[in-house]
Design an enzyme around this catalytic site. Structure first.
Site, PDB file in Angstrom:
ATOM      1  CB  CYS A  24      -0.958  -0.070   1.211  1.00  0.00           C
ATOM      2  SG  CYS A  24      -2.312  -1.275   1.042  1.00  0.00           S
ATOM      3  CG  HIS A  62      -3.188   3.555   2.047  1.00  0.00           C
ATOM      4  ND1 HIS A  62      -3.518   3.092   0.698  1.00  0.00           N
ATOM      5  CD2 HIS A  62      -3.234   2.439   2.672  1.00  0.00           C
ATOM      6  CE1 HIS A  62      -3.870   1.923   1.059  1.00  0.00           C
ATOM      7  NE2 HIS A  62      -3.702   1.454   1.850  1.00  0.00           N
ATOM      8  CG  ASN A  84      -6.523  -0.615   0.795  1.00  0.00           C
ATOM      9  OD1 ASN A  84      -5.978  -0.040  -0.247  1.00  0.00           O
ATOM     10  ND2 ASN A  84      -5.960  -1.207   1.861  1.00  0.00           N
TER      11      ASN A  84
END
Ligand SMILES: CC(C)(COP(=O)(O)OP(=O)(O)OC[C@H]1O[C@@H](n2cnc3c(N)ncnc32)[C@H](O)[C@@H]1OP(=O)(O)O)[C@@H](O)C(=O)NCCC(=O)NCCS
Length: 331
Positions: free
Chosen positions: A116, A256, A286
């Site tokens: 990520c 994020h 996500n």
């Protein structure tokens, strides 16, 4: 300290596949509820590719939009860096596939994987290429088809992830706007908390690895959550302190998007008012390498990002990988 003030983001393009997977859809697939997903993650829906659509396809669409915004041709680029954990295949790398699909014959490129944190790490690497003067136009793409590695019978992971892509172009900055500083670290002991064990050199794909579901994301959600809450705030504070800043000085916080609770906990600790925090996890889930460029786009659309604004971005990912970037929005 690395001063990269003379590199700027000059264009942004994003793309998500049109098909939606809503919480109501997931209620029919696993034992879960819309209320649980919304309360525990902040996600309402996410986008998913149709069969046959891969990461390079999403990356291509985002790349075309960024090129269109900057009004340049693909052949004007020097480099394409694709940040992804879900390349179309192990090799060739996605940058080669995107270069070919764009018809950008002379353009160099490669992939980066830091889970990520991939987009922020690629941004740093791309900025350094431009800062040296060797490259003038570097495209950084974050793209992932997370639905290709998710077990849609595992309620603990399938509600979280989505598919998407975002691309930015990096160029030399003529004024003081642009990238200011980065901070990054990895914590390898965290590897056991979030990983995909199958399909690599340790566990090459076989009937056995598939039977054991080793080709899917495996996650200790609570361990990742605890680490992310602590580290997101920590790296942001350290980066801000390095420049004599506090959360109050930031015009837009573009984190994020892993879990709404991680984002709000970070923003609270940094003392950032709600209106400066960009959250779009409700719409996209996500999307791993694509969350930050998608959130940049959301910030623009919501009027939270204007030329000259001071932006803080941060991510925590599998590995563990951690990163933060400070920059002034330049267009
Ligand atoms: C995954 C995550 C949403 C789970 O939320 P949580 O509040 O930590 O929930 P827990 O894992 O403690 O599970 C609590 C209960 O909910 C259950 N549960 C898990 N997923 C569920 C779902 N989709 N629907 C309903 N119940 C669910 C669990 O089985 C558990 O039940 P039990 O108490 O009977 O054992 C959260 O831990 C998280 O977001 N972690 C970080 C993940 C992440 O960011 N990953 C990407 C890294 S970049």
């Amino acid at each position: 300290m690395t001063e990269l003030a003379r590199v700027k983001i000059s264009a942004l393009g994003t793309y998500v596949p049109p098909r939606l997977l809503t919480n109501a859809d997931l209620e029919k697939m696993v034992e879960t509820t819309n209320q649980w997903i919304l309360e525990r993650t902040g996600i309402y829906e996410r986008h998913m590719v149709d069969k046959g659509v891969a990461t390079s396809d999403l990356a291509l669409e985002a790349a075309k939009k960024a090129l269109c915004e900057r009004k340049i041709e693909a052949s004007d680029l020097d480099t394409i860096i694709v940040a992804t954990v879900t390349p179309d295949m192990l090799f060739p790398c996605s940058a080669c596939l995107v270069q070919h699909k764009l018809g950008a014959k002379q353009v160099w490129g490669f992939d980066m994987n830091a889970a990520c944190s991939s987009f922020l790490y690629a941004l740093q690497v791309g900025a350094n290429l431009v800062a040296t003067g060797a490259h003038h136009k570097v495209m950084v793409i974050g793209a992932d088809v997370m639905s290709s590695i998710i077990d849609y019978t595992d309620r603990a992971t399938c509600v979280i992830f989505g598919d998407g892509a975002g691309a930015v172009i990096l160029e030399p900055a003529e004024d003081s706007l642009g990238l200011i500083d980065f901070l990054y670290e990895i914590e390898g002991a965290g590897g056991v908390s979030l990983y995909m064990p199958g399909g690599g050199s340790l566990n090459p794909s076989s009937h056995e690895t598939v039977d054991k579901k080793m080709h899917y994301v495996h996650q200790d959600g609570q361990a990742v959550f605890k680490f992310a809450v602590k580290k997101m705030a920590e790296v942001c504070e350290t980066l801000l302190k390095r420049h004599g800043l506090t959360g109050q000085d930031i015009d837009a916080f573009i984190p994020h998007q892993a879990n709404k609770r991680i984002i709000t906990a970070t923003a609270d600790r940094l003392g950032m008012p709600e209106e400066k925090v960009v959250i779009n996890i409700d719409r996209y889930g996500n999307t791993t390498s694509a969350t930050i460029p998608l959130a940049m786009d959301t910030a623009r659309q919501e009027g939270k990002l204007k030329k000259g604004d001071l932006v803080l971005s941060a991510a925590v990912g599998a590995g563990f990988t951690v990163g933060a970037a400070l920059f002034r929005w330049a267009f």
